[in-house]
Design an enzyme around this catalytic site. Structure first.
Site, PDB file in Angstrom:
ATOM      1  N   GLY A  10       0.877  -1.173   0.000  1.00  0.00           N
ATOM      2  CA  GLY A  10       0.000   0.000   0.000  1.00  0.00           C
ATOM      3  C   GLY A  10       0.909   1.217   0.000  1.00  0.00           C
ATOM      4  CB  ALA A  11       2.546   3.068  -2.485  1.00  0.00           C
ATOM      5  N   GLY A  12      -0.107   4.442  -0.313  1.00  0.00           N
ATOM      6  CA  GLY A  12      -0.963   5.627  -0.166  1.00  0.00           C
ATOM      7  C   GLY A  12      -0.360   6.601   0.835  1.00  0.00           C
ATOM      8  CB  ILE A  14      -0.413   5.038   6.176  1.00  0.00           C
ATOM      9  CG1 ILE A  14      -1.611   5.748   6.801  1.00  0.00           C
ATOM     10  CG2 ILE A  14       0.456   4.428   7.271  1.00  0.00           C
ATOM     11  CD1 ILE A  14      -2.491   4.883   7.680  1.00  0.00           C
ATOM     12  CG  ASN A  96     -10.380  -2.635   2.947  1.00  0.00           C
ATOM     13  OD1 ASN A  96     -10.174  -2.363   1.765  1.00  0.00           O
ATOM     14  ND2 ASN A  96     -10.426  -1.710   3.883  1.00  0.00           N
ATOM     15  CB  ILE A 119      -1.792  -0.020   9.314  1.00  0.00           C
ATOM     16  CG1 ILE A 119      -0.439  -0.181  10.037  1.00  0.00           C
ATOM     17  CG2 ILE A 119      -2.404   1.334   9.639  1.00  0.00           C
ATOM     18  CD1 ILE A 119       0.535   0.989   9.857  1.00  0.00           C
ATOM     19  CG  ASN A 121      -9.332   1.103  10.113  1.00  0.00           C
ATOM     20  OD1 ASN A 121      -9.000   0.455  11.093  1.00  0.00           O
ATOM     21  ND2 ASN A 121      -9.323   2.429  10.082  1.00  0.00           N
ATOM     22  NE  ARG A 152      -5.462   9.632  16.457  1.00  0.00           N
ATOM     23  CZ  ARG A 152      -5.962   8.893  15.476  1.00  0.00           C
ATOM     24  NH1 ARG A 152      -6.787   7.894  15.755  1.00  0.00           N
ATOM     25  NH2 ARG A 152      -5.663   9.155  14.228  1.00  0.00           N
ATOM     26  CG  HIS A 176      -8.399   1.219  15.571  1.00  0.00           C
ATOM     27  ND1 HIS A 176      -7.925   2.267  16.330  1.00  0.00           N
ATOM     28  CD2 HIS A 176      -8.407   1.666  14.298  1.00  0.00           C
ATOM     29  CE1 HIS A 176      -7.676   3.289  15.551  1.00  0.00           C
ATOM     30  NE2 HIS A 176      -7.969   2.968  14.316  1.00  0.00           N
TER      31      HIS A 176
HETATM   32  O1  TXD Z   1      -4.892   2.848  13.600  1.00  0.00           O
HETATM   33  C1  TXD Z   1      -5.073   2.373  12.512  1.00  0.00           C
HETATM   34  N1  TXD Z   1      -4.965   1.068  12.336  1.00  0.00           N
HETATM   35  C2  TXD Z   1      -5.420   3.229  11.372  1.00  0.00           C
HETATM   36  C3  TXD Z   1      -5.914   2.602  10.176  1.00  0.00           C
HETATM   37  C4  TXD Z   1      -5.268   4.638  11.408  1.00  0.00           C
HETATM   38  C5  TXD Z   1      -5.469   5.377  10.278  1.00  0.00           C
HETATM   39  C6  TXD Z   1      -5.878   4.804   9.004  1.00  0.00           C
HETATM   40  N2  TXD Z   1      -6.131   3.413   9.055  1.00  0.00           N
HETATM   41  C7  TXD Z   1      -6.382   2.658   7.839  1.00  0.00           C
HETATM   42  O2  TXD Z   1      -5.159   2.477   7.139  1.00  0.00           O
HETATM   43  C8  TXD Z   1      -7.283   3.292   6.798  1.00  0.00           C
HETATM   44  O3  TXD Z   1      -8.634   3.146   7.153  1.00  0.00           O
HETATM   45  C9  TXD Z   1      -6.928   2.475   5.583  1.00  0.00           C
HETATM   46  O4  TXD Z   1      -7.596   1.208   5.615  1.00  0.00           O
HETATM   47  C10 TXD Z   1      -5.432   2.204   5.758  1.00  0.00           C
HETATM   48  C11 TXD Z   1      -4.532   2.999   4.847  1.00  0.00           C
HETATM   49  O5  TXD Z   1      -4.734   4.373   5.020  1.00  0.00           O
HETATM   50  P1  TXD Z   1      -4.134   5.442   3.987  1.00  0.00           P
HETATM   51  O6  TXD Z   1      -4.478   6.775   4.486  1.00  0.00           O
HETATM   52  O7  TXD Z   1      -2.707   5.131   3.671  1.00  0.00           O
HETATM   53  O8  TXD Z   1      -5.032   5.100   2.711  1.00  0.00           O
HETATM   54  P2  TXD Z   1      -4.754   5.411   1.174  1.00  0.00           P
HETATM   55  O9  TXD Z   1      -3.951   6.661   1.033  1.00  0.00           O
HETATM   56  O10 TXD Z   1      -6.068   5.292   0.499  1.00  0.00           O
HETATM   57  O11 TXD Z   1      -3.802   4.204   0.695  1.00  0.00           O
HETATM   58  C12 TXD Z   1      -4.241   2.905   0.505  1.00  0.00           C
HETATM   59  C13 TXD Z   1      -3.447   2.346  -0.640  1.00  0.00           C
HETATM   60  C14 TXD Z   1      -3.756   3.015  -2.000  1.00  0.00           C
HETATM   61  O12 TXD Z   1      -2.549   3.505  -2.579  1.00  0.00           O
HETATM   62  C15 TXD Z   1      -4.351   1.890  -2.845  1.00  0.00           C
HETATM   63  O13 TXD Z   1      -4.007   1.960  -4.220  1.00  0.00           O
HETATM   64  C16 TXD Z   1      -3.704   0.672  -2.197  1.00  0.00           C
HETATM   65  O14 TXD Z   1      -3.750   0.945  -0.804  1.00  0.00           O
HETATM   66  N3  TXD Z   1      -4.372  -0.596  -2.488  1.00  0.00           N
HETATM   67  C17 TXD Z   1      -3.671  -1.745  -2.600  1.00  0.00           C
HETATM   68  N4  TXD Z   1      -2.366  -1.991  -2.469  1.00  0.00           N
HETATM   69  C18 TXD Z   1      -1.968  -3.266  -2.646  1.00  0.00           C
HETATM   70  N5  TXD Z   1      -2.810  -4.283  -2.933  1.00  0.00           N
HETATM   71  C19 TXD Z   1      -4.139  -4.066  -3.068  1.00  0.00           C
HETATM   72  N6  TXD Z   1      -4.972  -5.069  -3.352  1.00  0.00           N
HETATM   73  C20 TXD Z   1      -4.617  -2.737  -2.896  1.00  0.00           C
HETATM   74  N7  TXD Z   1      -5.848  -2.170  -2.957  1.00  0.00           N
HETATM   75  C21 TXD Z   1      -5.677  -0.853  -2.702  1.00  0.00           C
END
Ligand code: TXD
Length: 319
Positions: A10-12, A14, A96, A119, A121, A152, A176
């Site tokens: 996941g390169a979003g 986080i 998910n 991480i 959700n 927090r 969580h």
């Molecule tokens: O405390 C905690 N656990 C959390 C959890 C605190 C904050 C956010 N939390 C959760 O982390 C949030 O609800 C999300 O489920 C994740 C990731 O958060 P982020 O802010 O990084 O989300 P993004 O920016 O949408 O990034 C998700 C990336 C995005 O680049 C997608 O293209 C990629 O996931 N993605 C995938 N990568 C690999 N493989 C698959 N199948 C895939 N599907 C989507």
């Protein structure tokens, strides 16, 4: 000694922040994986170009191929989608869950010896499903939530008592989400328990209750402000703290979503509890004595996690 390899699935928001922190802290070489083409490659290139300025020489690569995570030492999973307007919690769960299946298989086939931090959700269900799909031992798959929730809580407590956050130690247990359990009795300022500070007239029960509530909805408060996404700096920092505890065998006692085998009266469920993390992953689950109120709150939280797992089993019959 070969450098450690850190794979980020996941390169979003986080994922990118995790890569930045891992590079700044010199944890090892970094692989950013995502299903979207170009994003992990672009972020890897951008982050690599921080190296000459910051003086780090980590190799940072972006990929859409699981083969590139081969033999990773640590894997941090943030892959997935966030809930969008009109999407129910079950819709999100279904999407998910499929992502966890693909990620679990990618890990099983390429890096079965890694320490995996989930991480994504809804955290407590996703970490459980990821463990099931990857087949890794339970001590090597853990969920990140408690470190963030405690951070927090500590931040709000430091503001309340007008002291440095360095003096504050706090604990959040349970799932969580809205049912998490900030444990006031075990939270301290320079070793002084919060209930004692209330007795000393430094705060009131009402004010601490409000802080507990603000902690519980801490994620939502940030979503409400950002509008287009959720928190990512503190979640990434929290994930990195867990990775460091493993990589450097720190034996840190951190609240994490870990698999329980009877502790706290819970069996075969991932719930946020204090654990010791060292070179063997989750080395111990620490069972602390809870008062009746905290116990009842933890039970509510456990029931909510159970309900999510049942929903997962309803969606994927292999679970
Ligand atoms: O405390 C905690 N656990 C959390 C959890 C605190 C904050 C956010 N939390 C959760 O982390 C949030 O609800 C999300 O489920 C994740 C990731 O958060 P982020 O802010 O990084 O989300 P993004 O920016 O949408 O990034 C998700 C990336 C995005 O680049 C997608 O293209 C990629 O996931 N993605 C995938 N990568 C690999 N493989 C698959 N199948 C895939 N599907 C989507």
């Amino acid at each position: 000694m070969a450098r450690k390899k850190i794979a980020l699935i996941g390169a979003g928001n986080i994922g990118g922040t995790l890569a930045h922190l891992a590079a700044l802290k010199g944890l090892g070489d970094i692989v950013l994986f995502d299903v979207v083409e170009g994003v992990p490659q672009g972020k890897a290139l951008d982050l690599s170009q921080c190296g000459p300025v910051e003086g780090f020489d980590a190799k940072i690569t972006g990929t859409n191929d699981y083969a590139d995570i081969k033999d990773a030492d640590v894997i941090i999973v943030t892959a997935g989608v966030a809930r969008k307007p009109g999407m129910s919690r079950d819709d999100l769960l279904g999407i998910n869950l499929k992502v966890m299946k693909a990620v679990g298989e990618g890990i099983k086939n390429n890096a079965p010896n890694a320490f995996v931090i989930c991480i994504t959700n809804p955290l407590d269900a996703m970490v459980w499903a990821l463990r099931e799909f990857s087949g890794l031992p339970h001590n090597k798959v853990v969920g990140m939530a408690g470190v963030l929730d405690s951070a927090r809580f500590s931040h709000f407590l430091a503001e309340e008592f007008q002291v440095s956050v360095k003096e504050v130690n706090s604990f959040v247990l349970g799932g969580h989400g809205d049912t998490m359990v900030p444990v006031v009795e075990y939270s301290t300022v320079a070793g002084i328990p919060i209930p004692d500070l209330i007795k000393m007239g430094r705060s009131t029960k009402e004010r601490i209750d409000a802080i507990v509530q603000r902690t519980r909805s801490g994620g939502g408060e940030i979503v409400g402000l950002l509008k287009t996404g959720s928190a990512f700096y503190a979640p990434a920092t929290s994930g990195i703290a867990m990775a460091e505890a493993y990589l450097f065998d720190q034996k840190r006692l951190l609240p994490c979503a870990a698999n329980l085998t009877g502790q706290y009266g819970v069996d075969n469920l991932y719930v946020g509890v204090p654990v010791i993390i060292g070179k063997d992953g989750v080395e111990q689950v620490i069972e602390i004595d809870l008062d009746a109120e905290a116990k009842a709150n933890l039970q509510v939280s456990v029931d909510a996690v159970k309900e999510l797992l049942e929903a997962c089993k309803g969606i994927d019959s292999t679970l």
